[in-house]
Write a protein that holds these residues in place. Structure first.
Motif, PDB file in Angstrom:
ATOM      1  N   GLY A   1       0.808  -1.227   0.008  1.00  0.00           N
ATOM      2  CA  GLY A   1      -0.056  -0.029  -0.077  1.00  0.00           C
ATOM      3  C   GLY A   1       0.874   1.444  -0.102  1.00  0.00           C
ATOM      4  N   ASP A   2       0.505   2.444  -0.683  1.00  0.00           N
ATOM      5  CA  ASP A   2       0.847   3.801  -0.616  1.00  0.00           C
ATOM      6  C   ASP A   2       2.578   3.507  -1.206  1.00  0.00           C
ATOM      7  OD1 ASP A   2       0.767   6.444  -0.504  1.00  0.00           O
ATOM      8  OD2 ASP A   2       1.172   6.247   1.958  1.00  0.00           O
ATOM      9  N   GLY A   3       2.577   2.875  -2.040  1.00  0.00           N
ATOM     10  CA  GLY A   3       3.919   2.973  -2.886  1.00  0.00           C
ATOM     11  C   GLY A   3       5.029   2.153  -2.168  1.00  0.00           C
ATOM     12  N   VAL A   4       4.535   1.206  -1.074  1.00  0.00           N
ATOM     13  CA  VAL A   4       5.705   0.490  -0.398  1.00  0.00           C
ATOM     14  C   VAL A   4       5.439  -1.048  -0.776  1.00  0.00           C
ATOM     15  CG1 VAL A   4       6.372  -0.583   1.814  1.00  0.00           C
ATOM     16  CG2 VAL A   4       5.640   1.866   1.596  1.00  0.00           C
ATOM     17  N   PHE A   5       6.391  -1.573  -1.354  1.00  0.00           N
ATOM     18  CA  PHE A   5       6.333  -3.082  -1.812  1.00  0.00           C
ATOM     19  C   PHE A   5       7.600  -3.862  -0.899  1.00  0.00           C
ATOM     20  CE2 PHE A   5       5.059  -0.475  -5.240  1.00  0.00           C
ATOM     21  CZ  PHE A   5       3.963  -1.235  -6.206  1.00  0.00           C
ATOM     22  N   ASP A   6       6.735  -5.136  -0.572  1.00  0.00           N
ATOM     23  CA  ASP A   6       7.611  -6.047   0.103  1.00  0.00           C
ATOM     24  C   ASP A   6       8.115  -7.164  -0.896  1.00  0.00           C
ATOM     25  OD1 ASP A   6       8.636  -7.674   2.322  1.00  0.00           O
ATOM     26  OD2 ASP A   6       7.043  -9.288   1.882  1.00  0.00           O
ATOM     27  N   VAL A   7       9.327  -7.142  -1.005  1.00  0.00           N
ATOM     28  CA  VAL A   7       9.972  -7.969  -2.098  1.00  0.00           C
ATOM     29  C   VAL A   7      11.200  -8.917  -1.379  1.00  0.00           C
ATOM     30  CG1 VAL A   7       9.862  -6.227  -3.754  1.00  0.00           C
ATOM     31  CG2 VAL A   7      11.914  -6.557  -2.530  1.00  0.00           C
ATOM     32  N   SER A   8      11.149 -10.205  -2.370  1.00  0.00           N
ATOM     33  CA  SER A   8      12.425 -11.032  -2.121  1.00  0.00           C
ATOM     34  C   SER A   8      13.217 -11.123  -3.537  1.00  0.00           C
ATOM     35  CB  SER A   8      11.784 -12.387  -1.795  1.00  0.00           C
ATOM     36  OG  SER A   8      12.850 -13.291  -1.442  1.00  0.00           O
ATOM     37  N   TYR A   9      14.349 -10.695  -3.334  1.00  0.00           N
ATOM     38  CA  TYR A   9      15.167 -10.912  -4.565  1.00  0.00           C
ATOM     39  C   TYR A   9      16.598 -11.514  -4.303  1.00  0.00           C
ATOM     40  CZ  TYR A   9      17.933  -9.108  -8.717  1.00  0.00           C
ATOM     41  OH  TYR A   9      18.557  -9.092  -9.952  1.00  0.00           O
ATOM     42  N   ARG A  10      16.826 -12.702  -5.182  1.00  0.00           N
ATOM     43  CA  ARG A  10      17.780 -13.240  -5.026  1.00  0.00           C
ATOM     44  C   ARG A  10      18.505 -13.855  -6.304  1.00  0.00           C
ATOM     45  NH1 ARG A  10      20.496 -16.496  -1.401  1.00  0.00           N
ATOM     46  NH2 ARG A  10      21.388 -18.591  -2.108  1.00  0.00           N
ATOM     47  N   VAL A  11      19.802 -13.556  -6.687  1.00  0.00           N
ATOM     48  CA  VAL A  11      20.288 -13.946  -8.046  1.00  0.00           C
ATOM     49  C   VAL A  11      21.595 -14.086  -7.900  1.00  0.00           C
ATOM     50  CG1 VAL A  11      21.324 -11.466  -8.418  1.00  0.00           C
ATOM     51  CG2 VAL A  11      20.550 -13.090 -10.451  1.00  0.00           C
ATOM     52  N   THR A  12      22.187 -15.377  -8.558  1.00  0.00           N
ATOM     53  CA  THR A  12      23.407 -15.829  -8.660  1.00  0.00           C
ATOM     54  C   THR A  12      24.068 -15.469  -9.958  1.00  0.00           C
ATOM     55  OG1 THR A  12      22.864 -17.859  -7.386  1.00  0.00           O
ATOM     56  CG2 THR A  12      24.853 -17.939  -8.563  1.00  0.00           C
ATOM     57  N   GLY A  13      25.258 -14.995 -10.068  1.00  0.00           N
ATOM     58  CA  GLY A  13      25.667 -14.507 -11.295  1.00  0.00           C
ATOM     59  C   GLY A  13      27.372 -14.501 -11.426  1.00  0.00           C
ATOM     60  N   THR A  14      27.709 -14.293 -12.410  1.00  0.00           N
ATOM     61  CA  THR A  14      29.131 -14.542 -12.653  1.00  0.00           C
ATOM     62  C   THR A  14      29.891 -13.153 -12.642  1.00  0.00           C
ATOM     63  OG1 THR A  14      29.107 -14.270 -15.151  1.00  0.00           O
ATOM     64  CG2 THR A  14      29.169 -16.380 -14.179  1.00  0.00           C
ATOM     65  N   MET A  15      31.318 -12.879 -12.236  1.00  0.00           N
ATOM     66  CA  MET A  15      31.905 -11.571 -12.298  1.00  0.00           C
ATOM     67  C   MET A  15      32.563 -11.192 -13.455  1.00  0.00           C
ATOM     68  SD  MET A  15      31.246 -10.785  -9.178  1.00  0.00           S
ATOM     69  CE  MET A  15      32.567  -9.535  -8.601  1.00  0.00           C
ATOM     70  N   GLY A  16      31.845 -11.545 -14.735  1.00  0.00           N
ATOM     71  CA  GLY A  16      32.194 -11.171 -15.999  1.00  0.00           C
ATOM     72  C   GLY A  16      31.938 -10.041 -16.250  1.00  0.00           C
ATOM     73  N   HIS A  17      31.145  -9.088 -15.356  1.00  0.00           N
ATOM     74  CA  HIS A  17      30.475  -7.828 -15.903  1.00  0.00           C
ATOM     75  C   HIS A  17      30.020  -7.165 -14.502  1.00  0.00           C
ATOM     76  CE1 HIS A  17      26.706  -9.560 -14.930  1.00  0.00           C
ATOM     77  NE2 HIS A  17      26.953 -10.554 -15.816  1.00  0.00           N
ATOM     78  N   ASP A  18      29.878  -5.868 -14.551  1.00  0.00           N
ATOM     79  CA  ASP A  18      29.607  -5.074 -13.391  1.00  0.00           C
ATOM     80  C   ASP A  18      27.939  -5.539 -12.837  1.00  0.00           C
ATOM     81  OD1 ASP A  18      31.967  -3.800 -13.438  1.00  0.00           O
ATOM     82  OD2 ASP A  18      31.213  -2.154 -14.418  1.00  0.00           O
ATOM     83  N   PHE A  19      27.519  -5.292 -11.606  1.00  0.00           N
ATOM     84  CA  PHE A  19      26.284  -5.542 -11.288  1.00  0.00           C
ATOM     85  C   PHE A  19      25.497  -4.420 -10.513  1.00  0.00           C
ATOM     86  CE2 PHE A  19      23.931  -6.981  -7.802  1.00  0.00           C
ATOM     87  CZ  PHE A  19      22.952  -7.591  -8.306  1.00  0.00           C
ATOM     88  N   THR A  20      24.274  -4.042 -10.864  1.00  0.00           N
ATOM     89  CA  THR A  20      23.646  -3.190 -10.190  1.00  0.00           C
ATOM     90  C   THR A  20      22.464  -3.671  -9.691  1.00  0.00           C
ATOM     91  OG1 THR A  20      24.566  -1.182 -11.394  1.00  0.00           O
ATOM     92  CG2 THR A  20      22.713  -0.842 -10.362  1.00  0.00           C
ATOM     93  N   PHE A  21      21.994  -3.166  -8.567  1.00  0.00           N
ATOM     94  CA  PHE A  21      20.544  -3.550  -7.993  1.00  0.00           C
ATOM     95  C   PHE A  21      19.943  -2.226  -7.221  1.00  0.00           C
ATOM     96  CE2 PHE A  21      17.554  -4.441  -4.450  1.00  0.00           C
ATOM     97  CZ  PHE A  21      16.617  -5.296  -5.206  1.00  0.00           C
ATOM     98  N   PRO A  22      18.583  -2.149  -7.814  1.00  0.00           N
ATOM     99  CA  PRO A  22      17.809  -2.799  -8.685  1.00  0.00           C
ATOM    100  C   PRO A  22      17.932  -2.439 -10.028  1.00  0.00           C
ATOM    101  CG  PRO A  22      16.580  -1.141  -7.431  1.00  0.00           C
ATOM    102  CD  PRO A  22      18.143  -1.125  -6.995  1.00  0.00           C
ATOM    103  N   MET A  23      17.639  -3.382 -11.153  1.00  0.00           N
ATOM    104  CA  MET A  23      17.665  -2.984 -12.396  1.00  0.00           C
ATOM    105  C   MET A  23      16.200  -3.428 -12.922  1.00  0.00           C
ATOM    106  SD  MET A  23      19.999  -1.273 -13.675  1.00  0.00           S
ATOM    107  CE  MET A  23      20.271  -1.820 -15.466  1.00  0.00           C
ATOM    108  N   ILE A  24      15.441  -2.275 -13.396  1.00  0.00           N
ATOM    109  CA  ILE A  24      14.015  -2.818 -13.680  1.00  0.00           C
ATOM    110  C   ILE A  24      13.756  -2.215 -14.992  1.00  0.00           C
ATOM    111  CG2 ILE A  24      11.526  -2.471 -13.100  1.00  0.00           C
ATOM    112  CD1 ILE A  24      12.539  -1.503 -10.294  1.00  0.00           C
ATOM    113  N   GLU A  25      13.005  -3.274 -15.835  1.00  0.00           N
ATOM    114  CA  GLU A  25      13.183  -3.123 -17.320  1.00  0.00           C
ATOM    115  C   GLU A  25      12.129  -1.655 -17.529  1.00  0.00           C
ATOM    116  OE1 GLU A  25      10.749  -5.227 -21.036  1.00  0.00           O
ATOM    117  OE2 GLU A  25      10.920  -6.447 -19.024  1.00  0.00           O
ATOM    118  N   GLY A  26      12.499  -1.022 -18.538  1.00  0.00           N
ATOM    119  CA  GLY A  26      11.805   0.426 -18.614  1.00  0.00           C
ATOM    120  C   GLY A  26      12.077   1.548 -17.960  1.00  0.00           C
ATOM    121  N   PHE A  27      12.732   1.259 -16.676  1.00  0.00           N
ATOM    122  CA  PHE A  27      13.198   2.226 -15.602  1.00  0.00           C
ATOM    123  C   PHE A  27      14.686   2.736 -16.121  1.00  0.00           C
ATOM    124  CE2 PHE A  27       9.395   0.944 -13.914  1.00  0.00           C
ATOM    125  CZ  PHE A  27       9.138   1.313 -12.742  1.00  0.00           C
ATOM    126  N   PRO A  28      14.709   4.080 -15.622  1.00  0.00           N
ATOM    127  CA  PRO A  28      16.029   4.649 -15.938  1.00  0.00           C
ATOM    128  C   PRO A  28      17.070   3.897 -14.746  1.00  0.00           C
ATOM    129  CG  PRO A  28      14.821   6.239 -15.135  1.00  0.00           C
ATOM    130  CD  PRO A  28      13.904   5.141 -15.480  1.00  0.00           C
TER     131      PRO A  28
END
Length: 299
Positions: A150-177
């Motif tokens: 409610g009121d713009g507040v979201f409860d989330v669970s995010y987990r990702v496994t990745g390789t260190m072949g590139h930089d990483f940023t969180f959060p990255m959302i499709e269509g968002f700058p």
């Protein structure tokens, strides 16, 4: 500081916060637990459990975009204290306010269009906007739980496994700058990794709270402004600005194997673990510096 000054300071915080929406700084952590584990020279696991606040979907931003109702404002010219307006003063102010109605409507329309562009085409004034954002996040890899509280507040669970072949940023959302990072991982030559968490801080010791607001700080800064103003009034139980969740969390970075912590800004430094070392930052609205560390991975 008088009550009137406190109200004005809070109003300024809200206006500055809405300006940040239109420049891309529109997300902030609330209560959370986050962890980054460097599982090898070229691999990692990142998780974030807790709240994310989207200002554009809150009543706060929508009220600002819609414009405030007319309210006369007068003050004593000697003391500068607020006072009741005379009927003549109120009538004059109302006439000026009504004359600007068309301009305010045009501005509100432009702001709504700008917010939609920043949110991947989601219209924040659409009653189904929160549901659309839930669907958008849920179809992206890593977002295991997304619930609108409610009121713009979201409860989330995010987990990702990745390789260190590139930089990483969180959060990255499709269509968002990508202008509002919570955590960043940058790869350096020579087997080093730089970790920054600009979203996990509300203040800046060099430029102050306002400087953070105008830079890369989170909306917890606005809550910090409200808390600071009330603390000056002697209120020990200072409250955050209504509608903005308080920044309250823990960020932990773990290494494995022969990795070494070359630099960090934790209070206690690295703690030894059976598999490596751990750095822990406890985050609150009074956190002055974003977490940062430099790791030698040995890769």
């Amino acid at each position: 500081m008088t009550m009137l000054s406190t109200i004005r300071l809070r109003a300024a915080a809200l206006l500055a916060g809405f300006a940040l929406v239109l420049t891309g700084c529109f997300m902030s952590p609330g209560k959370f637990t986050s962890e980054l584990v460097l599982t090898g020279p070229d691999s990692f696991i990142f998780s974030y459990e807790g709240e994310i606040f989207f200002l554009g979907l809150s009543k706060l931003a929508q009220m600002e975009a819609a414009g405030e109702a007319f309210a006369p404002s007068c003050f004593d010219e000697e003391t500068y204290e607020s006072r009741d307006c005379t009927p003549e003063e109120e009538a004059e102010q109302r006439a000026e306010w009504e004359a600007g109605a068309a301009e305010r409507a045009a501005s509100a329309k432009k702001q709504a269009e700008q917010m939609a562009a920043l949110m991947g085409g989601i219209d924040p004034f659409d009653p189904k906007a929160a549901d659309e954002l839930v669907k958008l996040l849920s179809r992206q890899k890593g977002w295991e739980r997304v619930v609108h509280k409610g009121d713009g507040v979201f409860d989330v669970s995010y987990r990702v496994t990745g390789t260190m072949g590139h930089d990483f940023t969180f959060p990255m959302i499709e269509g968002f700058p990508p202008t509002n990072p919570f955590v960043q991982v940058f790869l350096r030559k020579g087997g080093q990794v730089r970790i920054n968490a600009p979203g996990f801080a509300a203040q800046n010791s060099e430029t102050g709270v306002l400087g953070t607001m105008l830079g890369a700080g989170s909306f917890a800064t606005m809550a910090a402004m409200g808390m600071a103003s009330e603390a000056q009034d002697g209120d020990q139980a200072a409250e955050a600005i209504p509608g903005i969740p308080a920044l309250d969390g823990t960020f932990t970075m773990r290494t494995t194997g022969a990795m070494r912590v070359l630099a960090n800004n934790t209070d206690e430094g690295p703690a030894a673990e059976t598999t490596g070392e751990a750095l822990t930052w406890r985050i609150s609205p009074r956190t002055a510096q974003p977490p940062t560390a430099l790791i030698a991975t040995g890769g």
